[in-house]
Structure formats: C-alpha cells, structure tokens
Design a protein around this motif. Structure first.
Motif, PDB file in Angstrom:
ATOM      1  N   GLY A 293      88.149  56.733 -11.598  1.00 20.92           N
ATOM      2  CA  GLY A 293      87.921  58.054 -11.386  1.00 20.92           C
ATOM      3  C   GLY A 293      87.234  58.674 -12.421  1.00 20.92           C
ATOM      4  N   GLN A 294      86.093  58.478 -12.420  1.00 18.88           N
ATOM      5  CA  GLN A 294      85.089  58.816 -13.580  1.00 18.88           C
ATOM      6  C   GLN A 294      84.955  60.100 -13.990  1.00 18.88           C
ATOM      7  OE1 GLN A 294      82.147  55.274 -12.061  1.00 18.88           O
ATOM      8  NE2 GLN A 294      81.278  56.513 -13.637  1.00 18.88           N
ATOM      9  N   GLU A 295      84.708  61.294 -12.899  1.00 20.46           N
ATOM     10  CA  GLU A 295      84.355  62.392 -13.108  1.00 20.46           C
ATOM     11  C   GLU A 295      85.109  63.316 -14.450  1.00 20.46           C
ATOM     12  OE1 GLU A 295      82.800  66.501 -10.746  1.00 20.46           O
ATOM     13  OE2 GLU A 295      84.108  64.847  -9.706  1.00 20.46           O
ATOM     14  N   GLY A 296      84.546  63.894 -15.245  1.00 21.64           N
ATOM     15  CA  GLY A 296      85.345  64.807 -16.137  1.00 21.64           C
ATOM     16  C   GLY A 296      84.635  64.046 -17.538  1.00 21.64           C
ATOM     17  N   LEU A 297      85.185  64.758 -18.433  1.00 24.45           N
ATOM     18  CA  LEU A 297      85.104  64.534 -20.088  1.00 24.45           C
ATOM     19  C   LEU A 297      85.996  63.468 -20.497  1.00 24.45           C
ATOM     20  CD1 LEU A 297      83.433  65.183 -22.596  1.00 24.45           C
ATOM     21  CD2 LEU A 297      85.003  66.759 -23.135  1.00 24.45           C
ATOM     22  N   SER A 298      85.518  62.614 -21.475  1.00 21.91           N
ATOM     23  CA  SER A 298      86.327  61.407 -21.784  1.00 21.91           C
ATOM     24  C   SER A 298      86.013  60.990 -23.224  1.00 21.91           C
ATOM     25  CB  SER A 298      86.402  60.156 -20.762  1.00 21.91           C
ATOM     26  OG  SER A 298      86.831  60.574 -19.593  1.00 21.91           O
ATOM     27  N   ALA A 299      87.059  60.335 -24.035  1.00 22.88           N
ATOM     28  CA  ALA A 299      86.602  59.763 -25.306  1.00 22.88           C
ATOM     29  C   ALA A 299      86.082  58.379 -24.838  1.00 22.88           C
ATOM     30  CB  ALA A 299      87.751  59.514 -26.102  1.00 22.88           C
ATOM     31  N   PHE A 300      85.247  58.095 -25.562  1.00 18.70           N
ATOM     32  CA  PHE A 300      84.182  56.708 -25.211  1.00 18.70           C
ATOM     33  C   PHE A 300      85.162  55.719 -25.477  1.00 18.70           C
ATOM     34  CE2 PHE A 300      80.298  54.194 -26.006  1.00 18.70           C
ATOM     35  CZ  PHE A 300      79.646  54.564 -24.654  1.00 18.70           C
ATOM     36  N   HIS A 301      84.975  54.445 -24.698  1.00 21.58           N
ATOM     37  CA  HIS A 301      85.460  53.312 -24.705  1.00 21.58           C
ATOM     38  C   HIS A 301      84.517  52.359 -25.334  1.00 21.58           C
ATOM     39  CE1 HIS A 301      88.307  55.161 -21.832  1.00 21.58           C
ATOM     40  NE2 HIS A 301      88.946  54.032 -21.730  1.00 21.58           N
ATOM     41  N   ARG A 302      85.112  51.478 -26.291  1.00 20.12           N
ATOM     42  CA  ARG A 302      84.219  50.424 -26.827  1.00 20.12           C
ATOM     43  C   ARG A 302      84.964  49.099 -27.073  1.00 20.12           C
ATOM     44  NH1 ARG A 302      79.960  53.579 -30.976  1.00 20.12           N
ATOM     45  NH2 ARG A 302      78.595  53.206 -29.357  1.00 20.12           N
ATOM     46  N   ASN A 303      84.093  48.145 -27.076  1.00 24.50           N
ATOM     47  CA  ASN A 303      84.684  46.725 -27.096  1.00 24.50           C
ATOM     48  C   ASN A 303      84.831  46.141 -28.469  1.00 24.50           C
ATOM     49  OD1 ASN A 303      81.431  46.664 -26.943  1.00 24.50           O
ATOM     50  ND2 ASN A 303      82.028  44.384 -27.273  1.00 24.50           N
ATOM     51  N   ILE A 304      85.774  47.232 -29.377  1.00 25.17           N
ATOM     52  CA  ILE A 304      86.086  46.526 -30.752  1.00 25.17           C
ATOM     53  C   ILE A 304      87.766  46.634 -30.358  1.00 25.17           C
ATOM     54  CG2 ILE A 304      84.125  47.811 -31.664  1.00 25.17           C
ATOM     55  CD1 ILE A 304      85.888  49.887 -32.278  1.00 25.17           C
ATOM     56  N   GLY A 305      88.343  45.898 -31.731  1.00 24.56           N
ATOM     57  CA  GLY A 305      89.575  45.480 -31.796  1.00 24.56           C
ATOM     58  C   GLY A 305      90.438  46.929 -31.642  1.00 24.56           C
ATOM     59  N   HIS A 306      91.790  46.787 -31.635  1.00 28.19           N
ATOM     60  CA  HIS A 306      92.839  47.791 -31.331  1.00 28.19           C
ATOM     61  C   HIS A 306      93.330  48.496 -32.542  1.00 28.19           C
ATOM     62  CE1 HIS A 306      93.559  46.166 -27.083  1.00 28.19           C
ATOM     63  NE2 HIS A 306      92.432  46.594 -27.351  1.00 28.19           N
ATOM     64  N   ASP A 307      92.978  48.131 -33.629  1.00 25.45           N
ATOM     65  CA  ASP A 307      93.667  48.892 -34.819  1.00 25.45           C
ATOM     66  C   ASP A 307      92.680  48.647 -36.161  1.00 25.45           C
ATOM     67  OD1 ASP A 307      94.133  46.331 -36.775  1.00 25.45           O
ATOM     68  OD2 ASP A 307      95.542  46.136 -34.797  1.00 25.45           O
ATOM     69  N   LEU A 308      92.954  49.358 -37.056  1.00 32.04           N
ATOM     70  CA  LEU A 308      92.264  49.282 -38.246  1.00 32.04           C
ATOM     71  C   LEU A 308      91.891  48.140 -38.983  1.00 32.04           C
ATOM     72  CD1 LEU A 308      93.246  52.895 -39.862  1.00 32.04           C
ATOM     73  CD2 LEU A 308      91.276  52.256 -38.639  1.00 32.04           C
ATOM     74  N   ASN A 309      92.753  47.334 -38.862  1.00 29.76           N
ATOM     75  CA  ASN A 309      92.883  45.947 -39.225  1.00 29.76           C
ATOM     76  C   ASN A 309      91.865  44.911 -38.400  1.00 29.76           C
ATOM     77  OD1 ASN A 309      94.276  46.569 -41.650  1.00 29.76           O
ATOM     78  ND2 ASN A 309      96.079  46.396 -40.103  1.00 29.76           N
TER      79      ASN A 309
END
Length: 615
Positions: A293-309
């Motif tokens: 359900g795309q409509e609206g404002l969202s934080a961007f999704h990126r293909n990177i790891g799930h934590d700071l490490n």
C-alpha cells in the motif's frame, strides 16, 4: 552566531509528538543522536538520491555562510572502514582459455539482474549442474563499493561527494536530442552488481495493484505469470526486511531472503521539524510500509545490513552470484565487452564474441545453449542490434547483416524524470537526516504517479542543505536507443524526447508548486543554493521547469515484453537469445525500480530453468 538559535515557531513545532510508528517528540539523548547521525551519513548520499554534488555549490554555500555569520563546523559523521563481504574470499575469476569450453548459458552483463539470473542458472538443483559463463564490462569492486561508507577515492562516497566522482570508464556518455544538455554521462555501473553496487540502493517493492491493474490489466500480460500473488512471492523470496530502530513488524514482506533491507530511522529531530508541515501541505499521511500500500510518506528502504555492525550493501552479486564463483560450473570474466552474438543459418545463437584486454575472444554454446542478455536498457538493445536483431534499415546504415527485422528494438524507452531543489536551512544543526519519500496521486488520478523524495545533508558550513526531488513516476513520453557507430565499443546514441507540454507536464508542475508551498511553511530561513530552483513563479510554469528537468536514470522498456521479447524473455524472431533486465519491463516502475527489476528477472529465469524456480 548561535547555531542553535530557534527561529520563529521552531519552538512550537519542536513539541510535535508522535506515536510509535508516527511522528513523536524525539529523545534528546546525545549518544543516541551520534549513533543515528553516524548511520544516516552512510546511507544518505548515493546515485539515486544524490545526482547532486554539493561541491559544485561550494562558492554559493560560502556566500550563505558569510551572510549569516557561520563558521565551519566539524561533524561526527566520519567514514569508517568495514570488513569485506563474507563471500569475497570465495571469488575466482576466469582470465583465459575461453574458447575451449562450451556453455549451457552465457550471461551478458553481471549487473543487478545479471548476477541474479546467473546465480539461478548456476545453482545446482535436483542433480542438474549447468555450465554458466558471465561476461561483464566491469570488475568485482566489492572490497570498496559493497559498503557504507566507501573509501576508495574513485568511488562515490556516502557524504557530500557524489556519483560525479566516478571515473570515466564507469560512465556511458550519451548524445542526443531531447536531453537537458546535448551530452550527459550516465553512471550505469560497469561493475559486478551493476546499479546495486553504485546506485542509491533503494528497495521499494510494488503495491499489489501495480501488477494486477497495470501489467496484467492495461498491458495485457499473462495473469498466470504476472499476477500480484506470484510477483509478491518473488520479491518475498529475495528480501529480508527489518527496522532495527523501532522493531516494526512488516506485513506480507520477506524476512529470510538474501537481500537485507533496512528501513531508515524515522525518529529524528530534524524530521520532527519537517514532516508535520509536509503531511499538511500534501494532504497525505504517514505510511509504515511503502511496499504494502504505497501511498503516503515513508522512511526510505535500502538494501543494507540491519545494524550498525553490518552496514555493507547487500546486492544480488555479493549474496547470490559471488558465493557460486568457487564452483567449477560457474565462470565469471571481468573487463569483457561483448561485441556480437553470432547465429547460424537457422537464426540459432551459437557463439558470443567479446573483447578483453584488447584481444578478441569467442565463447561457445552447447547444443540448445542459451544467451541471456542482462546489460541494461542502454546496452542490451545495442548488443541485439550489433548482432543483427533490430530495424534492418538502421542496421544497413552500418553494414550490419540483418538477422531479424524488429523495428521495436531500442524503442519504447522510458524513464522517470525529476526536478530538484537544493536549499540551505538556516537555524537547523549542520547534520544529516534520513531520506524520506512520498508516493502521491495527482489531482483527478486514481493511480500513484509522483514521488517526492527529500534528504537533509551536512555542509560543514554551520547549516545543513536539503535536497528535494519531484519525480514523475508515469508518463507517455518515450525515447529511443540507436547505434551511432558500427564500432561495438562505442556508446549508443540516445534520444529521450521527454515532453512536458501535455498531461505529464500538468501534474509535474502541480507538485513542483506544492513543494514550494511546503518550503514556504517551514519556520526557519530558507536560502536557495542551486540556481535552477531560484526565481520560480508560484505556481511555476512549464517554461521555467522544462530546461531544468532531467532523466533520473531509472531506465526501462527498450526491449519491452510483447515488442522485443515474449513473456519468457525470449527474443522474438531468433532462437537461443533472451533478455532479462529492466529493458523488458512493460512500464515504468511506480517506485525506485531495483526491487521490480530483480522480481521480474527472478520470474523470467524461473521459466528458463523451472527445476530451480523460486516463484
């Protein structure tokens, strides 16, 4: 000057509260702030979201800095080295003896789609072990392009430097009418992993209605193959989506796939000041999952790891193809430029010619072997035409023997186009904030047709800059890819011909004007940095916008399904040749295209090798 000064109404907006998953008052914890800023820098600037080089505007930034009395500031957002990909040591590239091996599959182009396709063909399943060769113009740059940040000075870094730093041999220099300039450089990768290795790493899956209503309903594709349930299975198999900041549980999204996807942190103090007015101005709401359900404002999704490490880039190359390179049935040849696919008298592909290190080589197919072209929407049609598949009249101009006349090869080219604002925000801390993206419907439209993407960037001058992009997601304008030389090493000729004088332009003007309205409501001083966003009327005019509107290089459809290839990706009129990259998409993606391209490639290659089909 006090850089922490609150400008009028800023104190009020700073009190805006958010529920979990919506905008809430931020926690003024300096340790948390540094951690978030540290992460955000890595993921802020890249090809898709920053066709902007703030270095180009250093003089203008200096003027603003002096006007408002700022001194230069240091930021915490420093680059750090990250360990190499877990699969890096397993890589074994083929460097010679190309003509003595016969292959079941030759994959031309090891980019985002090509790496995925090659991995599925080379994967040993049900006792089958096919011999696969991958030929790519570029090289394996996973030791420096696979990570956030990137440390090689010749690779775009995740700070205020951009893709304009890419060396010339990673660009396609295209000339042709209908472009913002007479000549433009396209940063198409030329590296294993392609756009996944050098671009914005966006991962936005399509809403279900896109496949059912647009591809099947409007474009007439098979409902058995391209229905939303089947395509959702493909994207779910590929992805592993997470929000490590809020712990939000995504619905109907993959959580075990090879491509890790992070939703950027949306709990940010700068966002608290920008988002409420955005929602009011555009009459939209916050959307937790832009892929369902795309409509609206969202934080961007990126293909990177799930934590700071684990901040490295998860691509189809590093996660799918690279682990197979140690297998004896998979060969990868770097710095190999394919010049021609050769056919026998029955129009059956038999061999592929390519150049490596200035020497011509031949790769041969087994009986019933297949060539899969995944060189991207600029080069895939070029390779077909160099091989004699295309408009015969055009091929005759270059004395290329016409194997099959298809006037659609290279036509139907589509791209998103965009208009950008770059604005200094006086009164905000000189630090970055996560990319936000809104998918919107223009007035009277039943479909999402426009994206507004924005990000706050540090300048080091005592104030941040905000890049805001208006991106047209659907249009009727098409361009064309043609040959400009019989030389297979020459870049193709490109004609874009976007036209803003009709309905496409009306909705574009509408949203450029809405961005102006939003900027005008923000309760701090805004100073234009980029000249093209200065002096616009409100509302703006077509004449003002057109000269500064650019292709976004989300290119598709130059070997479109139903025009050049069938629904299995097979090139019509010849045997043994397929195309399985963004060239075949029947329409533009209504999002960042990476997930749509890989989802489609996974669907197509599953038909070519049904014993190993994933969806």
């Amino acid at each position: 000057m006090n850089n922490n000064k609150l400008y009028p109404n800023q104190k009020i907006i700073k009190q805006v509260t958010r529920k979990r998953g919506q905008f809430r008052k931020y926690n003024n914890n300096t340790t948390q702030m540094k951690t978030v800023a540290f992460l955000v820098l890595f993921i802020t600037l890249s090809v898709a979201m920053n066709g902007v080089d703030l270095g180009k505007y250093s003089g203008r930034i200096k003027e603003i800095q002096e006007e408002f009395g700022f001194t230069e500031t240091a930021t915490n957002e420093q680059q750090q080295a990250v360990p190499k990909s877990k699969n890096y040591q397993a890589s074994h590239k083929k460097t010679g003896d190309f003509g003595s091996t016969y292959y079941d599959f030759i994959v031309v182009g090891g980019g985002a789609a090509g790496s995925l396709v090659a991995s599925q063909l080379g994967e040993i399943a049900n006792g089958n072990s096919f011999k696969v060769l991958v030929l790519d113009k570029g090289s394996d740059d996973t030791d420096n392009m696979d990570f956030f940040p990137r440390t090689d000075p010749n690779i775009p870094r995740a700070n205020t430097q951009s893709v304009f730093d890419l060396p010339v041999d990673r660009r396609y220099s295209l000339e042709g009418p209908g472009m913002s300039y007479s000549r433009e450089d396209i940063f198409a990768g030329k590296t294993l992993g392609g756009g996944f290795s050098v671009s914005g790493s966006g991962w936005q899956v399509q809403d279900d209605s896109f496949y059912d209503d647009v591809w099947v309903g409007k474009e007439g594709l098979s409902a058995n193959l391209f229905n939303s349930t089947s395509m959702r299975q493909c994207s779910t198999w590929l992805e592993n989506v997470s929000d490590p900041f809020s712990g939000y549980s995504f619905t109907n999204r993959g959580d075990a796939g090879p491509i890790k996807v992070m939703r950027l942190d949306q709990n940010d103090p700068t966002l608290d000041l920008l988002v409420p007015q955005f929602l009011l101005t555009f009459g939209t709401s916050f959307n937790e999952d832009s892929g369902h359900g795309q409509e609206g404002l969202s934080a961007f999704h990126r293909n990177i790891g799930h934590d700071l490490n684990d901040l490295r880039r998860y691509s189809s190359y590093t996660e799918l193809l690279q682990p197979l390179e140690s297998q004896s049935n998979v060969d990868v040849v770097e710095r190999a430029t394919v010049t021609k696919i050769e056919f026998n008298q029955n129009k059956v592909a038999r061999k592929v010619r390519f150049v490596k290190d200035g020497i011509s080589h031949i790769a041969r197919l087994k009986r019933n072997g297949k060539v899969i072209v995944t060189a991207g929407p600029l080069i895939s049609p070029q390779i077909l035409m160099l091989s004699g598949v295309g408009p015969c009249d055009h091929l005759d101009e270059f004395n290329i023997e016409c194997v099959h006349n298809n006037v659609e090869v290279g036509k139907n080219y589509l791209d998103h186009f965009e208009f950008s604002f770059i604005t200094a925000l006086i009164g905000l801390p000189d630090q970055s904030a996560p990319i936000m993206t809104a998918y919107l419907k223009s007035p009277g439209s039943n479909e999402i047709d426009t994206e507004i993407a924005w990000v706050v960037l540090p300048t080091g001058a005592g104030f941040p800059a905000m890049l805001t992009q208006v991106i047209a997601l659907s249009q009727n304008t098409t361009g064309e890819i043609k040959l400009q030389s019989e030389d297979p090493l020459a870049d193709p000729y490109f004609s874009y011909n976007y036209d803003l004088t009709g309905p496409d332009g009306d909705k574009f003007v509408h949203f450029v004007g809405k961005v102006q309205d939003w900027h005008n409501t923000l309760p701090f001083v805004k100073v234009p940095i980029q000249p093209l966003s200065c002096g616009l009327s409100n509302p703006p005019t077509i004449a003002e916008i057109t000269p500064n509107t650019h292709p976004y290089w989300h290119s598709t459809s130059s070997a479109k399904i139903g025009k050049v290839v069938d629904e299995q990706g097979k090139v019509m009129g010849v045997e043994g040749v397929y195309v399985m990259d963004s060239s075949v998409l029947p329409t533009l993606a209504k999002t960042h295209p990476a997930a749509t391209i890989l989802t489609t490639a996974l669907k197509l290659v599953g038909q070519l090798r049904p014993d190993n089909a994933k969806c």
